[in-house]
Design an enzyme around this catalytic site. Structure first.
Site, PDB file in Angstrom:
ATOM      1  N   ASP A 185     -34.589 -27.966   2.033  1.00 54.89           N
ATOM      2  CA  ASP A 185     -35.965 -28.387   2.333  1.00 54.89           C
ATOM      3  C   ASP A 185     -36.945 -27.720   1.359  1.00 54.89           C
ATOM      4  OD1 ASP A 185     -35.910 -25.826   3.352  1.00 54.89           O
ATOM      5  OD2 ASP A 185     -36.625 -26.376   5.365  1.00 54.89           O
ATOM      6  N   SER A 186     -36.412 -26.923   0.421  1.00 56.16           N
ATOM      7  CA  SER A 186     -37.228 -26.453  -0.711  1.00 56.16           C
ATOM      8  C   SER A 186     -37.797 -27.634  -1.477  1.00 56.16           C
ATOM      9  CB  SER A 186     -36.385 -25.574  -1.647  1.00 56.16           C
ATOM     10  OG  SER A 186     -35.176 -26.209  -1.990  1.00 56.16           O
ATOM     11  N   ASP A 223     -30.277 -29.593   4.682  1.00 58.11           N
ATOM     12  CA  ASP A 223     -31.086 -28.759   5.578  1.00 58.11           C
ATOM     13  C   ASP A 223     -31.631 -29.568   6.750  1.00 58.11           C
ATOM     14  OD1 ASP A 223     -31.182 -26.095   4.844  1.00 58.11           O
ATOM     15  OD2 ASP A 223     -32.827 -26.380   3.407  1.00 58.11           O
ATOM     16  N   GLU A 236     -31.951 -22.654   9.879  1.00 55.53           N
ATOM     17  CA  GLU A 236     -32.422 -21.275   9.727  1.00 55.53           C
ATOM     18  C   GLU A 236     -32.427 -20.570  11.078  1.00 55.53           C
ATOM     19  OE1 GLU A 236     -36.191 -21.093   7.666  1.00 55.53           O
ATOM     20  OE2 GLU A 236     -35.456 -22.334   6.006  1.00 55.53           O
ATOM     21  N   GLU A 263     -30.416 -14.989   2.591  1.00 57.03           N
ATOM     22  CA  GLU A 263     -31.501 -15.081   1.610  1.00 57.03           C
ATOM     23  C   GLU A 263     -32.314 -13.792   1.599  1.00 57.03           C
ATOM     24  OE1 GLU A 263     -33.899 -18.625   1.856  1.00 57.03           O
ATOM     25  OE2 GLU A 263     -35.282 -17.932   0.307  1.00 57.03           O
TER      26      GLU A 263
HETATM   27  O1  KIV Z   1     -34.141 -25.054   0.979  1.00 58.98           O
HETATM   28  C1  KIV Z   1     -33.454 -24.392   0.192  1.00 58.98           C
HETATM   29  O2  KIV Z   1     -33.410 -24.627  -1.017  1.00 58.98           O
HETATM   30  C2  KIV Z   1     -32.675 -23.287   0.745  1.00 58.98           C
HETATM   31  C3  KIV Z   1     -32.139 -22.277  -0.219  1.00 58.98           C
HETATM   32  C4  KIV Z   1     -33.244 -21.384  -0.622  1.00 58.98           C
HETATM   33  C5  KIV Z   1     -30.994 -21.536   0.324  1.00 58.98           C
HETATM   34  O3  KIV Z   1     -32.530 -23.177   1.918  1.00 58.98           O
END
Ligand code: KIV
Length: 271
Positions: A54-55, A93, A124, A189
């Protein structure tokens, strides 16, 4: 036609293949991916896992945080990535508030798998009850501990977690709970390298680090950070792999080799 399209011998990796890598001490390489073109490049470079993170809310959509990302966004990008991959294991995610109850989590995870083509979903936090419900429904789950970007409004800032003994103890206990609940992988993380080393040694499931030192079972980076592109400032634990590469393919290949040979992250990219 892509090289892989001609190669019928290429099979998608499974969670068992990743577990076997941990058993034999082979490091697992992972990058985030959000579209088909990068998915094909990453896959061809031999990267073992792609995380549709979700980045994407920050690096693709331009938001300040990952919070605005929706399940529809995640399904769309996961489908783009899945279409082009041949070998890499695909994780998606579960975005903010998409796993508030076990049933809501299962419904959203099912969309990521059925429409998106994900092989596993990541969430998470230490939600052991939700993990065990999903696993009971046949949904593979990756946990995520340490810095939890979806909680940024509670945290106030992005920082290293687990420096204090009590906090480290809590993260270790949560890691064990997630494994006992059936999680098949764990992302750590922004935690001290010594803590990540301890957790990786204690757990039987593969532990994938980001800002967590070289002794994890594998490494993940946000693609745009390691290519040093985009609007988000590259975090200290990431490295600009484009600096010494002539092409994007070259940068991804160098990252893959550096992870496999335990040359990344160096102490300079660790806490
Ligand atoms: O959303 C993402 O890219 C992540 C990574 C930072 C592990 O969860």
């Amino acid at each position: 036609m892509s090289r892989h399209a001609c190669d019928s011998a290429v099979k998608p990796l499974t969670i068992n293949d990743l577990a076997a890598m941990k058993m034999r001490g082979e490091k697992i390489s992972c990058l985030t991916a959000y579209d088909a073109s990068f998915s094909e490049l990453i896959d061809k470079a031999g990267i073992d896992m792609m995380l549709v993170g979700d980045s994407l809310g920050m690096v693709v959509q331009g938001h300040d945080t990952t919070l605005p990302v929706t399940v529809n966004d995640m399904v769309y990008h996961t489908r783009c990535v899945s279409k082009a991959r041949r070998r890499a294991f695909v994780i998606a995610d579960l975005p903010f508030m998409s796993y508030s109850t076990p049933v809501v989590a299962a419904q959203n995870a099912a969309r990521l798998m059925q429409t998106g083509g994900a092989q596993m979903v990541k969430m998470e936090g230490a939600h052991a009850d939700i993990v065990s419900f999903l696993v009971g429904q046949g949904i593979p789950v990756c946990g995520h501990l340490g810095l939890l970007p979806q909680s940024i409004n509670q945290l106030g800032r992005y920082k290293v977690h687990g420096k204090e003994p009590a906090e480290a103890k809590k993260i270790i206990a949560e890691a064990h709970q997630l494994q006992q609940s059936g999680a098949g992988l764990l992302v750590l993380e922004c935690v001290p390298a010594s803590l990540a080393k301890e957790i990786s040694a204690q757990l039987t499931i593969p532990v994938i680090g980001i800002g967590a030192g070289v002794d994890c079972d594998g490494q993940v980076l946000v693609l745009y950070d390691m290519l040093d592109i985009g609007i988000v400032k590259r975090p200290r634990f990431s490295r600009n792999f484009m600096r010494d590469a002539a092409t994007i393919e070259g940068a991804i290949h160098t990252y893959h080799q550096a992870v496999k040979q335990a040359q990344f992250p160096s102490p300079e990219h660790s806490f």
